[in-house]
Motif scaffolding. Structure first.
Motif, PDB file in Angstrom:
ATOM      1  N   PHE A 299      -9.603   6.451   6.407  1.00 47.80           N
ATOM      2  CA  PHE A 299      -9.959   5.032   6.303  1.00 47.80           C
ATOM      3  C   PHE A 299      -8.894   4.354   5.455  1.00 47.80           C
ATOM      4  O   PHE A 299      -8.502   4.869   4.407  1.00 47.80           O
ATOM      5  N   HIS A 300      -8.416   3.224   5.928  1.00 47.67           N
ATOM      6  CA  HIS A 300      -7.329   2.565   5.206  1.00 47.67           C
ATOM      7  C   HIS A 300      -7.382   1.070   5.510  1.00 47.67           C
ATOM      8  O   HIS A 300      -7.952   0.649   6.526  1.00 47.67           O
ATOM      9  N   PHE A 301      -6.782   0.304   4.603  1.00 47.06           N
ATOM     10  CA  PHE A 301      -6.731  -1.146   4.827  1.00 47.06           C
ATOM     11  C   PHE A 301      -5.435  -1.530   5.516  1.00 47.06           C
ATOM     12  O   PHE A 301      -4.356  -1.064   5.148  1.00 47.06           O
ATOM     13  N   LEU A 302      -5.569  -2.354   6.552  1.00 44.34           N
ATOM     14  CA  LEU A 302      -4.393  -2.915   7.215  1.00 44.34           C
ATOM     15  C   LEU A 302      -4.638  -4.418   7.266  1.00 44.34           C
ATOM     16  O   LEU A 302      -5.680  -4.845   7.794  1.00 44.34           O
ATOM     17  N   HIS A 303      -3.711  -5.200   6.733  1.00 42.82           N
ATOM     18  CA  HIS A 303      -3.902  -6.655   6.610  1.00 42.82           C
ATOM     19  C   HIS A 303      -5.286  -6.970   6.054  1.00 42.82           C
ATOM     20  O   HIS A 303      -6.032  -7.785   6.601  1.00 42.82           O
ATOM     21  N   ASP A 304      -5.671  -6.246   5.019  1.00 42.85           N
ATOM     22  CA  ASP A 304      -6.938  -6.476   4.320  1.00 42.85           C
ATOM     23  C   ASP A 304      -8.187  -6.249   5.160  1.00 42.85           C
ATOM     24  O   ASP A 304      -9.268  -6.756   4.868  1.00 42.85           O
TER      25      ASP A 304
ATOM     26  N   HIS B 108      -7.185  -0.089  -3.760  1.00 44.43           N
ATOM     27  CA  HIS B 108      -6.663  -1.347  -3.248  1.00 44.43           C
ATOM     28  C   HIS B 108      -6.615  -2.310  -4.427  1.00 44.43           C
ATOM     29  O   HIS B 108      -7.544  -2.322  -5.246  1.00 44.43           O
ATOM     30  N   PRO B 109      -5.561  -3.128  -4.515  1.00 43.38           N
ATOM     31  CA  PRO B 109      -5.432  -3.991  -5.698  1.00 43.38           C
ATOM     32  C   PRO B 109      -6.609  -4.955  -5.891  1.00 43.38           C
ATOM     33  O   PRO B 109      -6.877  -5.384  -7.014  1.00 43.38           O
ATOM     34  N   LEU B 110      -7.327  -5.293  -4.814  1.00 42.54           N
ATOM     35  CA  LEU B 110      -8.429  -6.247  -4.977  1.00 42.54           C
ATOM     36  C   LEU B 110      -9.767  -5.554  -5.237  1.00 42.54           C
ATOM     37  O   LEU B 110     -10.807  -6.179  -5.304  1.00 42.54           O
TER      38      LEU B 110
ATOM     39  N   ARG C  78      -9.460 -12.130  -1.694  1.00 47.21           N
ATOM     40  CA  ARG C  78      -9.376 -12.311  -3.141  1.00 47.21           C
ATOM     41  C   ARG C  78     -10.651 -13.014  -3.611  1.00 47.21           C
ATOM     42  O   ARG C  78     -10.750 -14.226  -3.592  1.00 47.21           O
ATOM     43  N   ARG C  79     -11.636 -12.220  -3.949  1.00 46.18           N
ATOM     44  CA  ARG C  79     -12.906 -12.789  -4.407  1.00 46.18           C
ATOM     45  C   ARG C  79     -13.215 -12.255  -5.792  1.00 46.18           C
ATOM     46  O   ARG C  79     -12.809 -11.148  -6.131  1.00 46.18           O
ATOM     47  N   ALA C  80     -13.986 -13.036  -6.534  1.00 47.17           N
ATOM     48  CA  ALA C  80     -14.352 -12.610  -7.886  1.00 47.17           C
ATOM     49  C   ALA C  80     -15.122 -11.295  -7.810  1.00 47.17           C
ATOM     50  O   ALA C  80     -15.918 -11.086  -6.898  1.00 47.17           O
ATOM     51  N   LEU C  81     -14.855 -10.432  -8.769  1.00 49.19           N
ATOM     52  CA  LEU C  81     -15.619  -9.182  -8.817  1.00 49.19           C
ATOM     53  C   LEU C  81     -16.949  -9.458  -9.506  1.00 49.19           C
ATOM     54  O   LEU C  81     -17.034 -10.302 -10.391  1.00 49.19           O
TER      55      LEU C  81
ATOM     56  N   PHE D  73     -27.704   2.641  -2.542  1.00 47.59           N
ATOM     57  CA  PHE D  73     -26.420   3.305  -2.311  1.00 47.59           C
ATOM     58  C   PHE D  73     -25.571   3.290  -3.588  1.00 47.59           C
ATOM     59  O   PHE D  73     -24.713   4.131  -3.784  1.00 47.59           O
ATOM     60  N   ALA D  74     -25.792   2.255  -4.414  1.00 46.49           N
ATOM     61  CA  ALA D  74     -25.010   2.163  -5.652  1.00 46.49           C
ATOM     62  C   ALA D  74     -25.756   1.289  -6.644  1.00 46.49           C
ATOM     63  O   ALA D  74     -26.382   0.295  -6.257  1.00 46.49           O
ATOM     64  N   LEU D  75     -25.677   1.655  -7.910  1.00 49.11           N
ATOM     65  CA  LEU D  75     -26.278   0.851  -8.971  1.00 49.11           C
ATOM     66  C   LEU D  75     -25.179   0.357  -9.891  1.00 49.11           C
ATOM     67  O   LEU D  75     -24.248   1.106 -10.211  1.00 49.11           O
ATOM     68  N   ASP D  76     -25.302  -0.897 -10.306  1.00 46.68           N
ATOM     69  CA  ASP D  76     -24.337  -1.492 -11.245  1.00 46.68           C
ATOM     70  C   ASP D  76     -22.893  -1.228 -10.823  1.00 46.68           C
ATOM     71  O   ASP D  76     -22.076  -0.752 -11.608  1.00 46.68           O
ATOM     72  N   ARG D  77     -22.619  -1.530  -9.582  1.00 53.80           N
ATOM     73  CA  ARG D  77     -21.288  -1.267  -9.019  1.00 53.80           C
ATOM     74  C   ARG D  77     -20.455  -2.551  -9.054  1.00 53.80           C
ATOM     75  O   ARG D  77     -20.960  -3.627  -8.736  1.00 53.80           O
ATOM     76  N   ARG D  78     -19.176  -2.442  -9.424  1.00 53.60           N
ATOM     77  CA  ARG D  78     -18.259  -3.599  -9.409  1.00 53.60           C
ATOM     78  C   ARG D  78     -17.684  -3.747  -8.010  1.00 53.60           C
ATOM     79  O   ARG D  78     -16.992  -2.861  -7.511  1.00 53.60           O
ATOM     80  N   LEU D  79     -18.008  -4.865  -7.370  1.00 52.67           N
ATOM     81  CA  LEU D  79     -17.505  -5.113  -6.013  1.00 52.67           C
ATOM     82  C   LEU D  79     -17.045  -6.552  -5.888  1.00 52.67           C
ATOM     83  O   LEU D  79     -17.579  -7.436  -6.571  1.00 52.67           O
ATOM     84  N   PRO D  80     -16.091  -6.829  -4.999  1.00 52.31           N
ATOM     85  CA  PRO D  80     -15.766  -8.224  -4.709  1.00 52.31           C
ATOM     86  C   PRO D  80     -17.020  -8.887  -4.129  1.00 52.31           C
ATOM     87  O   PRO D  80     -17.771  -8.227  -3.413  1.00 52.31           O
ATOM     88  N   ARG D  81     -17.218 -10.163  -4.440  1.00 61.67           N
ATOM     89  CA  ARG D  81     -18.456 -10.811  -4.017  1.00 61.67           C
ATOM     90  C   ARG D  81     -18.663 -10.698  -2.486  1.00 61.67           C
ATOM     91  O   ARG D  81     -17.764 -10.974  -1.698  1.00 61.67           O
ATOM     92  N   LEU D  82     -19.869 -10.286  -2.116  1.00 63.83           N
ATOM     93  CA  LEU D  82     -20.215 -10.177  -0.701  1.00 63.83           C
ATOM     94  C   LEU D  82     -21.421 -11.059  -0.417  1.00 63.83           C
ATOM     95  O   LEU D  82     -22.336 -11.166  -1.248  1.00 63.83           O
ATOM     96  N   ASP D  83     -21.420 -11.656   0.769  1.00 64.98           N
ATOM     97  CA  ASP D  83     -22.510 -12.553   1.120  1.00 64.98           C
ATOM     98  C   ASP D  83     -23.242 -12.069   2.351  1.00 64.98           C
ATOM     99  O   ASP D  83     -22.795 -11.142   3.029  1.00 64.98           O
ATOM    100  N   ARG D  84     -24.327 -12.787   2.656  1.00 64.97           N
ATOM    101  CA  ARG D  84     -25.124 -12.494   3.838  1.00 64.97           C
ATOM    102  C   ARG D  84     -24.214 -12.339   5.059  1.00 64.97           C
ATOM    103  O   ARG D  84     -23.356 -13.186   5.299  1.00 64.97           O
TER     104      ARG D  84
END
Ligand code: LLP
Length: 420
Positions: A4-9, A250-252, A341-344, A360-371
């Motif tokens: 699994f890898h990122f290509l153009h984000d 990934h840097p983001l 580039r979203r706030a963590l 799946f995860a507790l207190d995890r730092r993630l870029p903001r995700l929406d519905r």
């Protein structure tokens, strides 16, 4: 390259963009990389090159028929723990001679099924199991080859539920009892005693427990031989750890540093000379190390819910799809399928089941995700789908096998009628 890898984000599995795949097949969805599975099989084979060996894949880790076919095509054998797994391994094309039957509680009908299908290599864990096997083989007029599983009281670290080699675990026989059985076996024609086996745990992240097991085994081989019991095979089991934390950087993302584990070649460099000195053939039964990193569970955010205490991402996959975080508090990296580039922020990623333990995860730092945003739970190829259930009458997810730019649905999502 990682499967699994990122290509153009955007997250890809091999050459397949996962966002598109998720739209097409729906979520939750397991995705596996065939190339990664092949690479892992080859890593084991190349580390064993030059040694007389028997390399089997532990089917319990991922029993999807097409995944099994990929592994069979790599010329590995299969280690099965039930009649169902034996049936799947045979259906996938593993030769019966390459299949071994493990497990502490084999039923008579399972032993019969295996013997009738020419599966002849059994890992025996108790005196009563030996007797049952001997009786069924005698009735069929065939010989079963037996390795005795030992309990060497080794602490391999890790979660208690997946420790298998300690004295208080239900697995294996103490060496003196194994010896008594092997001595008895000399007068038991349906059983051909071949050797000894240990499986000391799973997700073992250091070399030392393997070395300790190999050293103890080699001493026991000597002890057996002094009593004129020949030992031909030594099976070190599975248990080779994989990287869960920091799998994809990934840097983001704010993923912790990669927590690395020893390479299989490094482990084998230490244990192969010990086994070679005994003159025995070595056998291994890796499960997780073949398939874990090849798989991801793709899921979609149903709702964001902010309370005074927490921010929850309620996703459409749950503990019924991937139980490891709930059962073992296992860490699985989570990444968005489209990274921007979203706030963590710090969130709990939770499923739809009616249990607080459904996460799946507790207190995890993630870029903001929406519905509607999709994410992937990584390193879910081992003990993922096989541990899934219809809890809350949820439909078990589909499974897709990616090979280069091809993505084939290798198991359809459950249908409502199948719940009846
Ligand atoms: N051989 C025997 C006899 C086993 O019992 C196992 C796993 C294996 C081989 C393969 O072990 P591996 O290489 O995959 O560590 N559900 C747990 C893992 C349970 C392992 C059970 N036995 C988890 O999700 O972490």
């Amino acid at each position: 390259m990682r499967p699994f890898h990122f290509l153009h984000d955007e997250l890809y599995c091999e050459d397949v963009a996962l966002a598109e795949l998720a739209e097409r097949v729906g979520t939750p969805l397991y995705v596996y990389s065939a190339r990664s599975i092949r690479d892992r099989c080859r890593a084991f084979k190349s580390a064993l090159e030059g040694y007389d060996h028997h390399l089997t894949y532990a089917v319990k880790a991922n029993a999807n028929l097409e995944v099994l076919r990929v592994i069979a095509a790599e010329q590995l054998g299969a280690d099965v723990a039930s009649k169902g797994e034996a049936f799947l391994a045979l259906s996938a094309g593993f030769a019966p001679e390459s299949i071994s039957f493990s497990g502490v509680g084999k039923r008579a009908d399972e032993i019969l099924f295996a013997l009738k299908n020419n599966i002849r290599r059994f890992y025996v864990e108790s005196e009563q199991e030996w007797d049952a096997l001997s009786e069924i083989a005698r009735q069929l007029g065939v010989r079963a080859r037996v390795l005795l599983r030992l309990n060497l009281d080794i602490d391999a670290g890790g979660h208690d539920y997946i420790s298998t080699g300690k004295k208080h675990d239900k697995f294996g026989l103490a060496p003196d009892r194994a010896l008594a059985l092997a001595v008895r076996g000399e007068h038991s024609p349906p059983i051909d005693f071949r050797g000894l086996h240990v499986h000391i745990g799973s997700q073992i992240t250091s070399v030392e427990p393997f070395v300790e097991a190999a050293e103890k085994l080699s001493e026991i081989v000597e002890h057996f031989r002094r009593r004129s019991i020949p030992v031909h095979d030594l099976d070190i089991g599975g248990g080779f750890g994989v990287v869960y934390e920091g799998f994809l950087q990934h840097p983001l993302l704010d993923e912790p540093k990669t927590k690395s584990v020893p390479e299989i070649a490094t482990i084998l460099e230490r244990i192969l000379p010990i086994v070679r000195a005994t003159g025995c053939k070595i056998a291994l039964q890796p499960g997780r190390a073949i398939v874990a990193e090849a798989g991801a569970l793709v899921s979609k955010v149903l709702y964001r819910k902010e309370t005074d205490a927490k921010t929850f991402l309620i996703v459409d996959g749950g503990m019924n799809d991937l139980l490891r975080p709930s059962l073992y508090r296992a860490y699985h990296q989570i990444v968005p399928l489209k990274i921007a580039r979203r706030a963590l922020e710090t969130v709990d990623v939770v499923g739809p089941c009616c249990e607080s333990g459904d996460f799946f995860a507790l207190d995890r730092r993630l870029p903001r995700l929406d519905r509607g945003d999709a994410l992937a739970v990584l390193c879910a190829g081992a003990y993922g789908f096989v541990l899934s259930s219809n809890y809350n009458a949820q439909l078990r997810p589909a499974e897709v096998l990616v090979d280069g730019a091809k993505a084939a649905c290798v198991r359809e999502r459950d249908r409502l009628e199948e719940l009846l």
